[in-house]
Design an enzyme around this catalytic site. Structure first.
Site, PDB file in Angstrom:
ATOM      1  N   GLU A 178      65.645  24.021  41.531  1.00  0.00           N
ATOM      2  CA  GLU A 178      65.942  25.082  42.495  1.00  0.00           C
ATOM      3  C   GLU A 178      66.231  24.524  43.889  1.00  0.00           C
ATOM      4  O   GLU A 178      65.317  24.285  44.684  1.00  0.00           O
ATOM      5  CB  GLU A 178      64.791  26.091  42.595  1.00  0.00           C
ATOM      6  CG  GLU A 178      65.083  27.210  43.580  1.00  0.00           C
ATOM      7  CD  GLU A 178      63.992  28.266  43.680  1.00  0.00           C
ATOM      8  OE1 GLU A 178      64.171  29.209  44.471  1.00  0.00           O
ATOM      9  OE2 GLU A 178      62.964  28.142  42.996  1.00  0.00           O
ATOM     10  N   LYS A 220      68.688  26.710  39.279  1.00  0.00           N
ATOM     11  CA  LYS A 220      68.403  27.962  39.987  1.00  0.00           C
ATOM     12  C   LYS A 220      68.865  27.809  41.435  1.00  0.00           C
ATOM     13  O   LYS A 220      68.091  27.495  42.325  1.00  0.00           O
ATOM     14  CB  LYS A 220      66.913  28.298  39.924  1.00  0.00           C
ATOM     15  CG  LYS A 220      66.565  29.590  40.662  1.00  0.00           C
ATOM     16  CD  LYS A 220      65.104  29.991  40.550  1.00  0.00           C
ATOM     17  CE  LYS A 220      64.834  31.239  41.389  1.00  0.00           C
ATOM     18  NZ  LYS A 220      63.456  31.756  41.231  1.00  0.00           N
TER      19      LYS A 220
END
Length: 339
Positions: A178, A220
């Site tokens: 992420e 992500k």
């Protein structure tokens, strides 16, 4: 089952058309802020009740394939005394865990941030796996300004993400990677695209150096967005076009799934943007891993009251269903007005 078989089985369960990931991994500080907005005290019991409400929502398994949990959730139970990771697993939803230890200033690089948590990571992951977690999440944060993020911040954070990912895969845990480029600021859509391109190029170079198998990760990322203080807004179509242009340049087709974070967007904006990205063709499954954009209507409906649990669960189911439609490119704004 080999480690590679474990990783592949988890990926196949998580990366499914029409489904995405619920981010329910708020730290104590973050969830306290969310609860304060509805005048609910952030006690351990209130956090347990709220997360049990989320995980037991009837029908979410049709639209949610995985849930990112905060560490304390692994030991908490539903109202009928079933461990919450087991509640998810019984419904075919993969339990996951946030493992980074938050962010702080990057030394000698004003305005840049670095994420903590590599010390003892393997031991923590092994313990979380024994409690049912099959994937993990690590978040790096990048602020956009006239001189941030610097090349130092981009390379240092990429190295952290790659080292974390390698440890995860060695233990049979799928890593969610992420890199969040913050929406704060007055930067343009083009400036955001420039930063995300640089960040993601460096991350995939680092993943390659550390022998991370791309087929067994989930990305992500942030969408390409103008800063929230920028004078010019962007339409979902403009955001989708800019995002996909950057991602085609930076993300190998071997990556099975890209699950976008909502990063301060409203629930409706996050859904509309995702839908616009799924109207055309892409080499990856493009889906969602939303926290606030799934939970904000839930909190507003719940208000900390037991008699509101049903309404709160309906609010979650609705947002999950709409984002499931957006993943297929089938969302329409008029669907917001249906129950």
């Amino acid at each position: 089952m080999t480690i590679a078989d474990e990783l592949q089985a988890t990926i196949e369960q998580m990366v499914q058309p029409g489904k995405g990931i619920l981010a329910a991994d708020e730290s104590h500080l973050t969830i306290a802020k969310r609860f304060a907005a509805i005048k609910v005290e952030s006690t351990e019991e209130n956090r347990r009740v709220y997360r049990a409400l989320l995980f037991t929502t009837p029908g979410i398994e049709d639209y949610i394939s995985g849930v990112i949990q905060f560490e304390e959730t692994l030991d908490q139970t539903s109202d009928d005394d079933i461990l919450l990771p087991e509640v998810l697993a019984r419904r075919g939803i993969v339990p996951g865990i946030k493992v980074d230890k938050g962010k702080g200033p990057l030394a000698l690089s004003p305005g840049d941030l670095i994420t903590y948590g590599l010390d003892g990571l393997a031991e923590r992951l092994q313990h979380c796996k024994s409690q049912g977690a099959r994937f993990a999440k690590w978040r790096d944060v990048y602020q956009i300004s006239g001189h941030n993020p610097t090349s130092l911040a981009i390379s240092a954070n990429a190295e952290m993400l790659a080292r974390y990912s390698a440890v995860c895969q060695e233990l049979g845990i799928v890593p969610i990677v992420e890199p969040e480029v913050l929406i704060d600021g007055d930067h343009s859509l083009a400036r955001c695209a420039e930063v995300i391109e640089a960040v993601q190029k460096e991350i995939f170079h680092a993943l390659h150096r550390h022998h991370v198998v791309l087929e067994h990760i989930i990305l992500k990322p942030s969408m390409v967005l103008p800063g929230k203080d920028h004078s010019v807004r962007a339409s979902p179509e403009e955001i989708a076009a800019a995002t996909l242009r950057v991602f085609r340049r930076t993300v190998p087709a071997a990556v099975p799934g890209i699950n976008f974070l909502s990063g301060g967007l409203s629930p409706e904006q996050a859904t509309a943007n995702l839908n616009a990205m799924n109207v055309g063709d892409a080499p990856w499954l493009l889906s969602f891993s939303y926290g606030r954009a799934l939970q904000q209507p839930v909190l507003q409906a719940w208000q900390g009251k037991a008699e509101n649990v049903g309404a709160a669960q309906q609010a979650l189911l609705k947002r999950a269903r709409l984002n499931g439609a957006a993943q297929r490119g089938e969302y329409q704004e008029s669907m917001e007005n249906t129950a």
